[in-house]
Enzyme design. Sequence first.
Site, PDB file in Angstrom:
ATOM      1  N   THR A  33     -86.322 -19.286  70.990  1.00  0.00           N
ATOM      2  CA  THR A  33     -85.513 -20.428  71.380  1.00  0.00           C
ATOM      3  C   THR A  33     -85.251 -20.361  72.875  1.00  0.00           C
ATOM      4  OG1 THR A  33     -83.414 -21.584  71.147  1.00  0.00           O
ATOM      5  CG2 THR A  33     -83.349 -19.222  70.726  1.00  0.00           C
ATOM      6  N   GLU A  42     -81.785 -20.480  65.312  1.00  0.00           N
ATOM      7  CA  GLU A  42     -81.125 -19.273  64.800  1.00  0.00           C
ATOM      8  C   GLU A  42     -80.719 -19.416  63.344  1.00  0.00           C
ATOM      9  OE1 GLU A  42     -80.634 -20.711  67.702  1.00  0.00           O
ATOM     10  OE2 GLU A  42     -80.103 -19.288  69.284  1.00  0.00           O
ATOM     11  N   LYS A  52     -80.988 -30.846  76.244  1.00  0.00           N
ATOM     12  CA  LYS A  52     -82.020 -31.080  75.239  1.00  0.00           C
ATOM     13  C   LYS A  52     -82.634 -32.457  75.437  1.00  0.00           C
ATOM     14  CE  LYS A  52     -82.969 -29.334  70.746  1.00  0.00           C
ATOM     15  NZ  LYS A  52     -82.612 -29.181  69.353  1.00  0.00           N
ATOM     16  N   TRP A 100     -85.699 -27.938  74.777  1.00  0.00           N
ATOM     17  CA  TRP A 100     -84.678 -27.415  75.683  1.00  0.00           C
ATOM     18  C   TRP A 100     -85.143 -27.348  77.131  1.00  0.00           C
ATOM     19  CZ3 TRP A 100     -80.082 -27.495  73.853  1.00  0.00           C
ATOM     20  CH2 TRP A 100     -79.815 -27.192  72.512  1.00  0.00           C
TER      21      TRP A 100
HETATM   22  P1  AMP Z   1     -82.824 -25.811  68.263  1.00  0.00           P
HETATM   23  O1  AMP Z   1     -82.514 -24.372  68.220  1.00  0.00           O
HETATM   24  O2  AMP Z   1     -83.840 -26.162  69.295  1.00  0.00           O
HETATM   25  O3  AMP Z   1     -83.133 -26.350  66.916  1.00  0.00           O
HETATM   26  O4  AMP Z   1     -81.517 -26.558  68.752  1.00  0.00           O
HETATM   27  C1  AMP Z   1     -80.303 -26.484  68.080  1.00  0.00           C
HETATM   28  C2  AMP Z   1     -79.277 -27.299  68.804  1.00  0.00           C
HETATM   29  O5  AMP Z   1     -79.680 -28.670  68.864  1.00  0.00           O
HETATM   30  C3  AMP Z   1     -77.932 -27.323  68.152  1.00  0.00           C
HETATM   31  O6  AMP Z   1     -77.180 -26.170  68.447  1.00  0.00           O
HETATM   32  C4  AMP Z   1     -77.342 -28.597  68.742  1.00  0.00           C
HETATM   33  O7  AMP Z   1     -76.873 -28.390  70.055  1.00  0.00           O
HETATM   34  C5  AMP Z   1     -78.551 -29.506  68.804  1.00  0.00           C
HETATM   35  N1  AMP Z   1     -78.636 -30.325  67.578  1.00  0.00           N
HETATM   36  C6  AMP Z   1     -79.404 -30.095  66.505  1.00  0.00           C
HETATM   37  N2  AMP Z   1     -79.242 -31.073  65.578  1.00  0.00           N
HETATM   38  C7  AMP Z   1     -78.324 -31.927  66.070  1.00  0.00           C
HETATM   39  C8  AMP Z   1     -77.711 -33.124  65.594  1.00  0.00           C
HETATM   40  N3  AMP Z   1     -78.017 -33.665  64.426  1.00  0.00           N
HETATM   41  N4  AMP Z   1     -76.796 -33.713  66.392  1.00  0.00           N
HETATM   42  C9  AMP Z   1     -76.467 -33.200  67.584  1.00  0.00           C
HETATM   43  N5  AMP Z   1     -77.025 -32.085  68.098  1.00  0.00           N
HETATM   44  C10 AMP Z   1     -77.940 -31.446  67.361  1.00  0.00           C
END
Ligand code: AMP
Length: 539
Positions: free
Chosen positions: A184, A328, A436, A441
């Site tokens: 990540t 995670e 994001k 990211w």
């Molecule tokens: P990742 O590890 O790339 O899947 O990113 C996870 C992060 O994406 C989370 O901690 C949030 O900050 C953001 N995220 C994921 N799903 C959502 C959602 N439905 N609404 C808002 N933020 C989200």
Amino acid sequence: MLGRMMQMPLLISSLLRHAVRWHGDSEIVSRLVEGGIARTTWTQLGERACQLAHVLNDWGVQRGDRVGTLAWNNQRHVETYFAVSASGAVCHTINPRLFPDQIVWIINDAEDTHVFFDLSFVKLVEQIAPRCPSVKSWIAYTDSEHMPVMTPQALCYETLIAGRQTEFDWPQLDENEASSLCYTSGTTGNPKGVLYSHRSTVLHAYCVCLPDTMSVSAADCVLPVVPMFHVNAWGTPYAIALTGAKLVLPGPALDGPSLASLMADEGVTLTAGVPTVWLGLLKHLKEAGQKLPALQRVVIGGAAAPPAMIRQFAEMGITVRHAWGMTEMSPLGTVCTLKTKHTDMSSEAREAVLLKQGRPIFGVDLKIVDAEGRELPRDGKAFGDLMVRGPWILESYFKGAGGDVLQDGWFATGDVSTIDPDGYMGITDRSKDVIKSGGEWISSIDLENHAMAHPAVAEAAAIGVRHPKWDERPILVVVKKPGADLTRDMLLEFMRDKIAKWWMPDDVVFVEDLPHTATGKLSKKDLRERLRDYALPGV
Ligand code: AMP
């Protein structure tokens, strides 16, 4: 002896065995990078996974060794998922959208022994291979007819597996052994690896199929748009093996028209991806006047689902499942579905519920806490740091990166949220220092460091601002050194060869000073507040 249940570990090989034995004729359709569509079944895929396992065996790949992939969603990638993990090695899915330097860093950190790649990434592989000493071979996902001539010369996937035995004696592993690895970039510092286990993967797959999660059944036709290098495509390949649903893999073509035609041709009932891809699909459907009568459910996650998107899908009779999770967390944490009590509510009230990120699925526990770590009430108003725990949630990063990350057994997500009395969690902000964009990211710290390397910059802060297509885009807020001559274009030009194109800030805003906290740290919260009325140029 009172008697007991059988001691059978939850293994990825058991998912594959089940798929082959009980729904061997279920179809897997995939769009190929070379062009055209490939069709196969679990029977054939299972045989090919065995053939690949023999190759890994001959290469001397050991239990726990990492085997990388740089690939889109396609059949060969699914075969690799199962062959690598089931044979006891670790399938490391690498995000090809990262900057080459980051990919090199990740491959070296993971110490990948072999890397499989799609033909889209030939140039990338040529560029990075000399800097990845642990990689003994690079394998192109193609047949001999389409093999590229390249340096270093890659091996041909189809040639490698051809003629091998189509049975393999999958080892009896401990269910807590590592099965796959995904890095990540959604944390500060270097990307961090998240190691999933067989147990966490299988438990998560069960949960993906539950009615209030993605509700996957043998009657479904599922198209994961979310890439297989993003947390195992949210577990969909495993959920498909578990249920026998038809699987449709879009390959590299993730634009609206390509997705719509594949969905229509194959009768897709369920799909999953980030909001940015749905914008493209909805725009195409509207412009072309096309309908997708088979499509029932769209899982939207990775970023907040905009209200207009939920409404547009609803108007087509398609249910949106708003989901939240993290790399995670394997990744699913919450999914938004309605309860019986919502049946008689107005459509506006129901829509307000559906905008939330949803209720925790079994296996995930949530709480919100204040700055002192005290749990806050679940009243839908108090907001605090969102903490999680559960059997598919990370306990420590790969090789212990970032040290001890749990707080009293809870993982801090870096998201800020409310939880209402019905258990619906709603994200309100993010405390982690990352941006994001389109589901990927961007490290604000990296952007700041590159900007600060410019001799005319005194201080720089990168923040994400709302964007209708990408959800967020980065901008730089810069304090110039006294008397320095610096323009937006000069600074962006300076950064151009240091970061990926899509990381380039959309704007540079020059200011007299930046807000700081009492301890002298940049206060992004105050900066975001100061720039509340800022709009990106041209948006
Ligand atoms: P990742 O590890 O790339 O899947 O990113 C996870 C992060 O994406 C989370 O901690 C949030 O900050 C953001 N995220 C994921 N799903 C959502 C959602 N439905 N609404 C808002 N933020 C989200």
